[in-house]
Scaffold this motif. Structure first.
Motif, PDB file in Angstrom:
ATOM      1  N   GLY A 167       1.230  -0.019  -2.986  1.00 37.75           N
ATOM      2  CA  GLY A 167       0.342   1.114  -3.227  1.00 37.75           C
ATOM      3  C   GLY A 167       0.980   2.218  -4.034  1.00 37.75           C
ATOM      4  N   VAL A 168       2.212   2.003  -4.512  1.00 35.05           N
ATOM      5  CA  VAL A 168       2.901   2.960  -5.379  1.00 35.05           C
ATOM      6  C   VAL A 168       3.287   2.221  -6.651  1.00 35.05           C
ATOM      7  N   THR A 169       2.796   2.696  -7.797  1.00 32.47           N
ATOM      8  CA  THR A 169       2.981   1.981  -9.059  1.00 32.47           C
ATOM      9  C   THR A 169       3.767   2.825 -10.059  1.00 32.47           C
ATOM     10  N   ALA A 170       4.821   2.237 -10.626  1.00 33.14           N
ATOM     11  CA  ALA A 170       5.554   2.904 -11.706  1.00 33.14           C
ATOM     12  C   ALA A 170       4.704   2.879 -12.966  1.00 33.14           C
ATOM     13  N   VAL A 171       4.515   4.055 -13.611  1.00 34.25           N
ATOM     14  CA  VAL A 171       3.594   4.130 -14.746  1.00 34.25           C
ATOM     15  C   VAL A 171       4.261   4.594 -16.037  1.00 34.25           C
ATOM     16  N   TRP A 172       5.504   5.086 -15.985  1.00 36.59           N
ATOM     17  CA  TRP A 172       6.141   5.604 -17.214  1.00 36.59           C
ATOM     18  C   TRP A 172       7.620   5.808 -16.943  1.00 36.59           C
ATOM     19  N   ARG A 173       8.418   5.606 -17.988  1.00 33.46           N
ATOM     20  CA  ARG A 173       9.857   5.833 -17.860  1.00 33.46           C
ATOM     21  C   ARG A 173      10.401   6.382 -19.165  1.00 33.46           C
ATOM     22  N   GLY A 217       2.124   6.049  -0.111  1.00 33.67           N
ATOM     23  CA  GLY A 217       2.656   7.281  -0.698  1.00 33.67           C
ATOM     24  C   GLY A 217       3.441   8.096   0.317  1.00 33.67           C
ATOM     25  N   ARG A 218       2.911   8.161   1.537  1.00 38.04           N
ATOM     26  CA  ARG A 218       3.628   8.893   2.590  1.00 38.04           C
ATOM     27  C   ARG A 218       4.917   8.185   2.976  1.00 38.04           C
ATOM     28  N   GLU A 219       4.884   6.872   2.974  1.00 34.83           N
ATOM     29  CA  GLU A 219       6.113   6.125   3.259  1.00 34.83           C
ATOM     30  C   GLU A 219       7.149   6.371   2.162  1.00 34.83           C
ATOM     31  N   ARG A 264       2.315   6.454  -9.752  1.00 37.56           N
ATOM     32  CA  ARG A 264       0.957   6.728  -9.297  1.00 37.56           C
ATOM     33  C   ARG A 264       0.820   6.217  -7.869  1.00 37.56           C
ATOM     34  N   ILE A 265       0.206   7.019  -7.009  1.00 33.84           N
ATOM     35  CA  ILE A 265      -0.032   6.624  -5.620  1.00 33.84           C
ATOM     36  C   ILE A 265      -1.455   6.104  -5.500  1.00 33.84           C
ATOM     37  N   ASP A 266      -1.594   4.812  -5.192  1.00 35.37           N
ATOM     38  CA  ASP A 266      -2.906   4.204  -5.023  1.00 35.37           C
ATOM     39  C   ASP A 266      -3.285   4.033  -3.558  1.00 35.37           C
TER      40      ASP A 266
END
Length: 444
Positions: free
Chosen positions: A154-160, A41-43, A34-36
């Protein structure tokens, strides 16, 4: 008459996950983010563009190993893609898979209200897939990609979801999987059926002419060209239920295997009924050069050998006489096993989660993935089978049946249960490497 000039694809710009066949065996991982924070996110896009493997790199330094990335519509919005660009994406993609659930047959136990979170929610923005011949090289690929998203709060891992493919190439129901794939003009990658003419590149890669001569691509060109659409689905397989249904409807072990073959259209080894109608042929099933070299129209128009309603004939009618033009609905399909296998012979559910991570790749979500799902797998009108659904993956409710054409009396299997349950899914856009850099350089 104008001579046809085959397409030339810029393989250096196309992600390898679009066109390349997967090794056997292999391990894979799906990671969702998820991009917060828009800047982070752009990076991520800038960093990941240096990690993603191109289709021009058939053997990477790590072996048959690569990383692919796709974005959902919500992900593109989170990156700040301008509205005038967002509006040029396919409308199915803009709606998202959860919104299309009723049309796709994802109801009841397969409904979005029962999906694994965050699948089907606005919180899924980026889908990263890593694939390698074994777990050691898979972990190396993940570690190679990790700097792209590490240190970006600002980028969060949410599922794997971890997956694998066995040396036998079988899926949880016990059939050899991944047997059929099309040839794509300009890719240099051969298809699995030598009797099938290669499909136009625009069927699978945006920005190139398709079978109808049209060119589809989101705008601007540097964003859409050389990208494609993907659909990923987590499909739970009720293996014990499938085994019990076969056992209960067969007269003995030999008949049980014949029923399994008639339902699928292939024996478990991968040998097709079209080439081995009376018994399994493991040598044929293991022979990639022979096991998919067949058509239907001349040798089996009525389905006495390969039933019209079986899974493989529904998913790819080849040259059979059906309503519509099968080539317009051809797609690249890949399945990756997850979960532990149910031991051979066990007929009781052990409660484990097992199944396939299904992946569709194509330039036309509507007339490829959604058409096949709604018109061929969840309906039978196209081949004269009325409302009958696919006996393996169809959205059965216990009231349907499956007909096996046979002389003098056809065979009918009744009260088909739902063997495959959707646990979640997403529509994604898999950008070119140029587009990943374009997304990374967005301003505002």
């Amino acid at each position: 008459m104008t001579e046809h000039t085959p397409a030339t694809l810029d393989l250096e710009d196309i992600q390898r996950g679009v066109l390349s066949a997967r090794p056997t065996p292999y391990a894979a991982t799906y990671l969702l983010f998820r991009i917060d924070d828009r800047a982070h996110g752009r990076e991520l896009m800038r960093r990941i563009s240096a990690v993603v493997t191109s289709a021009a790199d058939p053997v990477s330094p790590l072996g048959e190993t690569w990383v692919s990335v796709a974005l959902t519509y919500q992900g593109l919005k989170a990156l700040g893609v301008p509205r005038q660009s967002l509006d040029t994406f396919a409308w199915e993609f803009r709606q998202g898979m959860a919104a299309r659930a009723a049309a796709l047959g994802d109801t009841g136990d397969s409904g979005p209200d029962r999906w694994e979170r965050p699948l089907g929610t606005p919180d899924v923005h980026v889908v990263l897939t890593a694939l390698a011949p074994d777990n050691a090289r898979l972990q190396a690929a993940i570690e190679r990609a990790r700097p792209a998203y590490d240190a970006l709060p600002g980028v969060t891992a949410v599922w794997r979801q971890n997956c694998h493919a066995l040396p036998t190439e079988t899926e949880p129901f016990g059939y050899r999987d991944g047997v059929s794939h099309p040839a794509v003009e300009g890719s240099g990658i051969a298809g699995s059926n030598p009797l099938e003419t290669p499909l136009k590149a625009g069927e699978f890669v945006l920005g190139h002419p398709d079978e109808l001569g049209g060119v589809q691509a989101p705008q601007p060109d540097e964003l859409g060209r050389n990208g494609t659409y993907v659909a990923i689905r987590k499909l739970h397989q009720r293996v014990a239920l499938f085994r019990r249904y076969l056992r209960d409807n067969a007269t003995g072990p030999q008949d049980e295997e014949l029923l399994a073959a008639k339902i699928m259209g292939r024996w478990r080894s991968g040998a097709p009924l079209a080439l081995s109608p009376l018994h399994d042929d493991p040598a044929l099933g293991a022979d990639a050069a022979r096991r998919n070299a067949f058509l239907y129209r001349q040798d089996d128009p009525a389905g006495f050998t390969t039933p019209g309603g079986c899974h493989i004939r529904r998913a790819n009618p080849r040259d059979a006489a059906v309503a519509g033009v099968p080539r317009l609905h051809r797609m690249i399909r890949r399945g990756t096993v997850y979960g532990p296998p149910l031991p051979d012979g066990v007929l009781d559910d052990d409660g484990a989660d097992r199944g396939l991570m299904f992946a569709f790749v194509g330039a036309h979500l509507g007339r490829q993935f959604e058409f096949v799902q709604t018109e061929w797998l969840n309906d039978g009108v196209f081949f004269g089978g009325g409302p009958a659904r696919d006996p393996v993956t169809g959205s059965a409710d216990g009231s349907g049946d499956f007909i096996v054409p046979r002389r003098p009396v056809r065979r009918r299997l009744e009260s088909l249960p739902r063997f495959v349950v959707t646990r979640g899914g997403e529509y994604g856009f898999m950008p070119s490497l140029t587009a990943l850099r374009w997304l990374g350089d967005l301003a505002g």
